[in-house]
Design a protein around this motif. Structure first.
Motif, mmCIF file in Angstrom:
data_model
loop_
_atom_site.group_PDB
_atom_site.id
_atom_site.type_symbol
_atom_site.label_atom_id
_atom_site.label_comp_id
_atom_site.label_asym_id
_atom_site.label_seq_id
_atom_site.Cartn_x
_atom_site.Cartn_y
_atom_site.Cartn_z
ATOM 1 N N THR A 1 -0.760 8.762 11.113
ATOM 2 C CA THR A 1 -0.073 9.432 10.009
ATOM 3 C C THR A 1 0.626 8.422 9.104
ATOM 4 O OG1 THR A 1 0.268 11.386 11.398
ATOM 5 C CG2 THR A 1 1.610 11.213 9.419
ATOM 6 N N VAL A 2 1.219 7.392 9.689
ATOM 7 C CA VAL A 2 1.812 6.331 8.873
ATOM 8 C C VAL A 2 0.741 5.677 8.010
ATOM 9 C CG1 VAL A 2 2.882 4.041 8.944
ATOM 10 C CG2 VAL A 2 3.761 5.868 10.406
ATOM 11 N N GLN A 3 -0.416 5.396 8.603
ATOM 12 C CA GLN A 3 -1.513 4.820 7.817
ATOM 13 C C GLN A 3 -1.890 5.717 6.642
ATOM 14 O OE1 GLN A 3 -4.308 3.932 11.238
ATOM 15 N NE2 GLN A 3 -4.732 2.166 9.927
ATOM 16 N N GLU A 4 -1.976 7.001 6.905
ATOM 17 C CA GLU A 4 -2.419 7.932 5.871
ATOM 18 C C GLU A 4 -1.386 8.100 4.763
ATOM 19 O OE1 GLU A 4 -3.175 11.495 7.993
ATOM 20 O OE2 GLU A 4 -4.913 10.704 9.090
ATOM 21 N N GLN A 5 -0.101 8.170 5.131
ATOM 22 C CA GLN A 5 0.930 8.528 4.164
ATOM 23 C C GLN A 5 1.680 7.345 3.565
ATOM 24 O OE1 GLN A 5 3.521 11.743 5.227
ATOM 25 N NE2 GLN A 5 1.957 12.875 6.336
ATOM 26 N N LEU A 6 1.763 6.234 4.296
ATOM 27 C CA LEU A 6 2.605 5.129 3.837
ATOM 28 C C LEU A 6 1.845 3.839 3.566
ATOM 29 C CD1 LEU A 6 5.761 5.494 6.153
ATOM 30 C CD2 LEU A 6 5.402 6.407 3.846
ATOM 31 N N ALA A 7 0.577 3.736 3.975
ATOM 32 C CA ALA A 7 -0.170 2.484 3.841
ATOM 33 C C ALA A 7 -1.263 2.603 2.788
ATOM 34 C CB ALA A 7 -0.778 2.083 5.183
ATOM 35 N N ASN A 8 -1.588 1.451 2.160
ATOM 36 C CA ASN A 8 -2.736 1.428 1.256
ATOM 37 C C ASN A 8 -3.968 0.925 2.018
ATOM 38 O OD1 ASN A 8 -2.437 -1.351 1.503
ATOM 39 N ND2 ASN A 8 -2.024 -1.712 -0.670
ATOM 40 N N ASP A 9 -5.068 0.699 1.302
ATOM 41 C CA ASP A 9 -6.323 0.335 1.958
ATOM 42 C C ASP A 9 -6.241 -1.026 2.654
ATOM 43 O OD1 ASP A 9 -7.445 2.706 1.139
ATOM 44 O OD2 ASP A 9 -8.459 1.836 -0.613
ATOM 45 N N ASP A 10 -5.359 -1.902 2.177
ATOM 46 C CA ASP A 10 -5.194 -3.218 2.808
ATOM 47 C C ASP A 10 -4.282 -3.171 4.032
ATOM 48 O OD1 ASP A 10 -6.857 -4.578 1.121
ATOM 49 O OD2 ASP A 10 -5.268 -5.261 -0.228
ATOM 50 N N GLY A 11 -3.646 -2.006 4.269
ATOM 51 C CA GLY A 11 -2.713 -1.906 5.386
ATOM 52 C C GLY A 11 -1.297 -2.284 5.028
ATOM 53 N N LEU A 12 -0.996 -2.429 3.739
ATOM 54 C CA LEU A 12 0.378 -2.710 3.309
ATOM 55 C C LEU A 12 1.168 -1.410 3.315
ATOM 56 C CD1 LEU A 12 -0.321 -5.124 0.334
ATOM 57 C CD2 LEU A 12 0.250 -5.714 2.690
ATOM 58 N N VAL A 13 2.363 -1.452 3.892
ATOM 59 C CA VAL A 13 3.074 -0.224 4.257
ATOM 60 C C VAL A 13 4.392 -0.087 3.488
ATOM 61 C CG1 VAL A 13 4.135 1.024 6.194
ATOM 62 C CG2 VAL A 13 2.057 -0.325 6.571
ATOM 63 N N TYR A 14 4.637 1.112 2.963
ATOM 64 C CA TYR A 14 5.972 1.448 2.464
ATOM 65 C C TYR A 14 6.905 1.689 3.652
ATOM 66 C CZ TYR A 14 4.216 2.376 -2.299
ATOM 67 O OH TYR A 14 3.672 2.271 -3.547
ATOM 68 N N ARG A 15 8.192 1.453 3.436
ATOM 69 C CA ARG A 15 9.164 1.690 4.521
ATOM 70 C C ARG A 15 9.301 3.177 4.845
ATOM 71 N NH1 ARG A 15 14.617 -1.642 3.263
ATOM 72 N NH2 ARG A 15 14.202 -1.057 1.109
#
Length: 634
Positions: A498-512
């Motif tokens: 769910t974190v991947q889907e909602q907070l990450a972009n395709d490169d795996g960079l994540v919002y807090r």
């Protein structure tokens, strides 16, 4: 009006007391003297018109590249011009008091050497004391220039005559092939202006860094292959953020470099957070640097013994200062015109319950380095933490992100309270230490039950930020690493997805997180992106984790430096620079990715796996530890 230089075009130098940022144009655009949390002397990075700088730059057009001397924090900037080539070497000697020797000189040492042709260079020395609030006077002296303001003094030793205009000094001169010149900027005392003395200090500084940093046969190194050089650079960055006098670990050497250009998300990170220092300690311990770990842990365990454990702050000044009152420097434009420019940090007054888990995890790593022994004083500190956490784990707080809205029942804070008790109970079992163990066990189980009942949202399919809402938070990734549930539990796996889907972009960079209480938006948080790497490893998706890891490395600066956040859409770094969290994340993810030899029963949720295996506590020296060496296909 001068433009702001991208963060990727800066290098960092320092001496374990303070740091300076040097741009690709040869300008020192940021430096606080005499200490890293002192007022600035050069702050052009925050205001190119008024901040102050010290530059040595070719007079005409040039192309520039920067590199560090191998395995050091000695920076070299090479300028290519139509008429020739020069290299500017910048460093700050690390102060080492030795018997029967005069004290070493504190300063910024700058050698410019022409390697080809002839190059004309401009020198500008325009210090601005006290964040450009104090009146600055610059006078000519026989050796160069003398600057004063706000009861502080600087001595610039120059090989060429300087023209002064009251608040600055300039010069233009030329170098031919094989000629060089030294500029030395001393504070607290004169610096040596003799070329031989400067060369000797350069050699000594290079030797210091190379003796401290690891050397290895990369084919046999734990970190050999992808990311090896990034790990070495991160190691050296983290050392620069270590304040040797007190053992404090500084979060970053800068203030108010914005997370949102033009916005208000601008913070002063020149202080020592328990959280940041704790994970830095665990990374450096994994690299074999036990001295830094010992100093930090001892310092904060001592804080926990001083009065009520509740008085432990999330952060302190590098000398242990507790009053970090926040103020705004309204006269500064701010980097990328982002205001306010802040000094001080009012987060020191917040309730952040997760820091107790951070402190215990740092000690847990220290415990293995100490050969499995706990002193009476340290057990007293740990017992005080266990008592406090048992009574206050269900309090509201601001949490790891230092949210400035209303306090909340934050899931991550409760998980870290559980970890604090979990590790303390484990230490009691291992050492036979006594205390109100039944009370601690009851609280330990109560926290776990509460987190599982109220922290996980079935509709969202993930552990959320708080009990009060359904907003996602990257700290959910740490559930996979905490031990509160097995790695393969469907709630753990679902949270990572769910974190991947909602907070990450395709490169795996994540919002807090999804949102907070401040105006504007922020970019992808680098530390959280490395958490995703670790969580993917934990749930068995190692190939995917490697891909994300390599994607993050692509955003590092040419020098291997990483800021707090990455604006992927505009391919730039944002936030304070370089950021300790980001480099800690890099080192610890490199450990996770090479997890074959690790004891995953001792996973550290913010850092890396505990680098000691059951029954084998010897020879754990990071890069050189034989138990940490393994073959890698990458």
């Amino acid at each position: 009006m001068d433009e702001f230089r991208p963060l990727e075009e800066y290098g960092l130098i320092g001496n374990l007391e303070t740091c300076a940022l040097v741009g690709q144009d040869g300008a020192v655009d940021w430096c606080c003297l005499p200490y890293i949390d002192s007022p600035s002397v050069f702050a052009d990075i925050l205001d190119p018109d008024e901040g102050g700088r010290f530059s040595v730059t070719p007079s005409g057009e040039f192309e520039a590249t920067q590199q560090y001397m191998e395995r050091t924090n000695v920076l070299q900037t090479t300028f290519e011009t139509e008429s020739g080539t020069v290299t500017l070497t910048d460093f700050m000697p690390v102060i080492e008091e030795r018997e029967n020797e005069e004290p070493q000189r504190r300063g910024i040492y700058r050698q410019v050497a022409c390697t080809e042709g002839t190059v004309e260079l401009d020198v500008e020395f325009s210090p601005r004391f006290d964040f450009a609030r104090a009146e600055t006077t610059v006078e000519s002296i026989e050796e160069g220039a003398f600057a004063s303001g706000d009861d502080r003094r600087l001595f610039l030793s120059s090989p060429v005559d300087l023209d002064t205009d009251g608040d600055g000094a300039t010069a233009t001169f030329s170098l031919d092939a094989h000629e060089s010149a030294w500029f030395t900027l001393g504070y607290m005392m004169h610096t040596p202006d003799d070329d031989e003395n400067c060369e000797a200090l350069l050699d000594r500084t290079v030797d210091y860094w190379r003796e401290w940093a690891h050397s290895c046969d990369e084919s046999e190194c734990l970190f050999g292959g992808v990311g090896h050089d990034h790990v070495v650079r991160s190691e050296l960055v983290l050392k620069l953020l270590y304040y040797r006098e007190t053992g404090a670990m500084v979060a970053a050497p800068t203030t108010s470099l914005p997370e949102d250009p033009g916005g208000v998300r601008n913070w002063d990170y020149r202080y020592s957070w328990i959280r940041d220092g704790s994970v830095t300690v665990r990374a450096l311990t994994g690299l074999g640097h036990v001295e830094e770990a010992t100093g930090f842990v001892d310092r904060f365990l001592e804080h926990s013994r001083e009065g009520d454990t509740a008085e432990v702050q999330p952060l302190y000044g590098v000398e242990g200062e507790i009053d970090l009152e926040e103020e705004h420097l309204d006269h500064f434009r701010g980097y990328l015109d982002s205001q306010p420019v802040r000094v001080g940090n009012e987060a020191a007054d917040q309730v952040q319950l997760d820091v107790y888990g951070d402190l215990v995890l740092a000690y847990y790593q220290r415990f293995w380095s100490d050969g499995g022994e706990i002193s009476d004083e340290n057990w007293e500190s740990l017992s005080g933490i266990a008592d406090y956490v048992s009574e206050h784990w269900d309090d509201e707080g601001a949490g790891i992100w230092e949210l400035r809205g209303e306090p909340r029942q934050l899931v991550h804070s409760k998980v870290m309270c559980w970890i604090a008790l979990d590790r303390i109970l484990d230490l009691a079992d291992r050492t036979g230490r006594d205390g109100p163990l039944d009370e601690w066990r009851d609280a330990h189980e109560a926290i776990r039950s509460s987190v599982l009942e109220h922290g996980y949202d079935e509709e969202v399919g993930a552990f959320t930020q708080s009990y009060e809402g359904t907003e996602m938070d990257a700290t959910g990734l740490l559930i996979a690493l905490s031990g509160i549930l097995p790695f393969d539990d469907e709630r753990v796996v679902s949270t990572v997805e769910t974190v991947q889907e909602q907070l990450a972009n395709d490169d795996g960079l994540v919002y807090r997180y999804e949102d907070d209480d401040l105006e504007g938006d922020e970019a992808r948080f680098v530390f959280c992106s490395f958490w995703l790497v670790n969580a993917l490893v934990a749930i068995g998706r190692t190939d995917e984790a490697w891909t994300v890891f390599e994607n993050i490395l692509d955003y590092a600066s040419p020098l291997g430096l990483i800021a707090e956040e990455i604006d992927a859409e505009n391919d730039r770094q944002l936030g304070n620079f370089p950021q300790g969290f980001s480099h800690i994340g890099l080192v610890n993810s490199a450990m996770y990715l090479r997890e074959g030899d690790y004891d995953w029963a001792n996973v550290d949720p913010l850092g890396g796996p505990t680098l000691v295996q059951e029954g084998d506590q010897e020879d754990q020296q990071g890069f050189e530890g034989k138990e940490l060496t393994q073959e890698s296909e990458r």
